[in-house]
Design an enzyme around this catalytic site. Structure first.
Site, short mmCIF file in Angstrom:
data_model
loop_
_atom_site.label_atom_id
_atom_site.label_comp_id
_atom_site.label_asym_id
_atom_site.label_seq_id
_atom_site.Cartn_x
_atom_site.Cartn_y
_atom_site.Cartn_z
N ASP A 58 0.05 -1.08 17.51
CA ASP A 58 -1.02 -0.99 18.50
C ASP A 58 -1.74 -2.33 18.66
O ASP A 58 -1.92 -2.84 19.77
CB ASP A 58 -2.04 0.08 18.11
CG ASP A 58 -1.49 1.47 18.22
OD1 ASP A 58 -0.49 1.66 18.93
OD2 ASP A 58 -2.05 2.39 17.59
N THR A 67 3.21 9.40 6.49
CA THR A 67 3.29 8.44 5.39
C THR A 67 2.30 7.30 5.60
O THR A 67 1.87 7.03 6.72
CB THR A 67 4.71 7.83 5.29
OG1 THR A 67 5.01 7.14 6.52
CG2 THR A 67 5.75 8.90 5.04
#
Length: 226
Positions: A72, A61
Site C-alpha cells: 500500500d 499471518t
C-alpha cells in the site's frame, strides 16, 4: 509448519500479484494512462480481497499483514512521486503527503507491535473515534482507502490528458470521452482524500503518544528498581 507454506498462502499470493500489478502500472504511467490506472486500481481492490481470503482460509499471518501495508505504502508513494513530476509547483505538497503516509503508518504499526496487539487494526474504547471507525468498520476502511486513491488517480489522468491530449490513440480518445466523469470523480474524492490525511495525522499523534507513554513507564520502572 514450513516457512515456504506461509509464503504460498492464498492471501500472500494475492499480495504478490498486487506488487506485480503496481510495478507494471508505474512502468506504463508515462505512455498508457488507461492501462496503467487499470492495473493500479485492480491492485488497490485486491487489497480488500486478500483480507477476505485470509479470513476465509484462516491464513492471516504477520508476513501477510506487513506485505499488505508495505505494498500500500509503496504503490501510493510511487504514484505521488510521479504526480510531483506532473505538478512541479506542488511537488512539496506531494512530498509531505508521502512523509505523512509513511511515518504515520510505520509508527502506528510499531506501537501496536510493542504493545502486544494482535493486529494494527486493534482498537479500544479509549482510542480516537475516527480511528475506531476507520479500522473496525471494513466498509468505511475500503471506501476511505478507495476514495483516497481515486483522488490521486484523477489528478494523474487530468494532467496526462492536458499534456498529451493533442495526440492520437484509443487511450487519448477515451480520456476525452470520459473527462467529465474524471473531473466529477476528482471533486467527489477530494474530501475523502482530505479526511484520509486527517486520519493519518490522528494516527501519527496517537502512535507518538503511545510510544512516549511506554518509554515513560519503562523509565519509571527503571528508576524504582534502581
Amino acid at each position: 509448519m514450513a516457512i515456504n507454506q506461509v509464503f504460498l498462502y492464498v492471501p500472500n499470493l494475492i499480495g504478490y500479484s498486487r506488487v506485480l500489478l503496481g510495478i507494471v502500472a508505474m512502468y506504463l504511467l508515462p505512455t498508457n494512462p488507461i492501462i496503467a490506472m487499470s492495473f493500479y486500481t485492480v491492485s488497490a481492490v485486491l487489497d480488500a480481497i486478500d483480507g477476505m481470503a485470509a479470513r476465509h482460509f484462516d491464513q492471516a499471518t504477520q508476513f501477510g499483514t506487513v506485505l499488505d501495508m508495505v505494498t500500500d505504502r509503496s504503490t501510493t508513494s510511487c504514484l505521488l512521486v510521479y504526480l510531483a513530476v506532473q505538478y512541479p509547483t506542488y511537488a512539496l505538497a506531494f512530498q509531505l503527503l508521502i512523509a505523512l503516509d509513511l511515518s504515520s503508518h510505520y509508527m502506528h504499526m510499531y506501537m501496536t507491535l510493542t504493545q502486544g496487539a494482535k493486529s494494527h487494526k486493534s482498537m479500544t474504547e479509549k482510542d480516537n473515534w475516527l480511528l475506531r471507525l476507520y479500522y473496525t468498520n471494513t466498509k468505511v476502511l475500503f471506501l476511505v482507502c478507495f476514495g483516497d486513491q481515486l483522488f490521486f488517480i484523477t489528478l494523474y489522468l487530468l494532467q496526462w490528458l492536458k499534456s498529451n491530449g493533442s495526440g492520437s490513440g484509443w487511450e487519448v480518445y477515451l480520456l476525452h470521452e470520459i473527462v467529465g466523469l474524471v473531473k466529477g470523480s476528482f471533486w467527489i474524492s477530494l474530501p475523502v482524500c482530505v479526511f484520509k490525511q486527517i486520519l493519518n495525522v490522528v494516527q501519527l499523534v496517537r502512535a507518538s503518544k503511545g510510544l512516549a507513554a511506554d518509554d515513560a513507564l519503562k523509565q519509571k520502572n527503571k528508576t524504582r528498581s534502581d
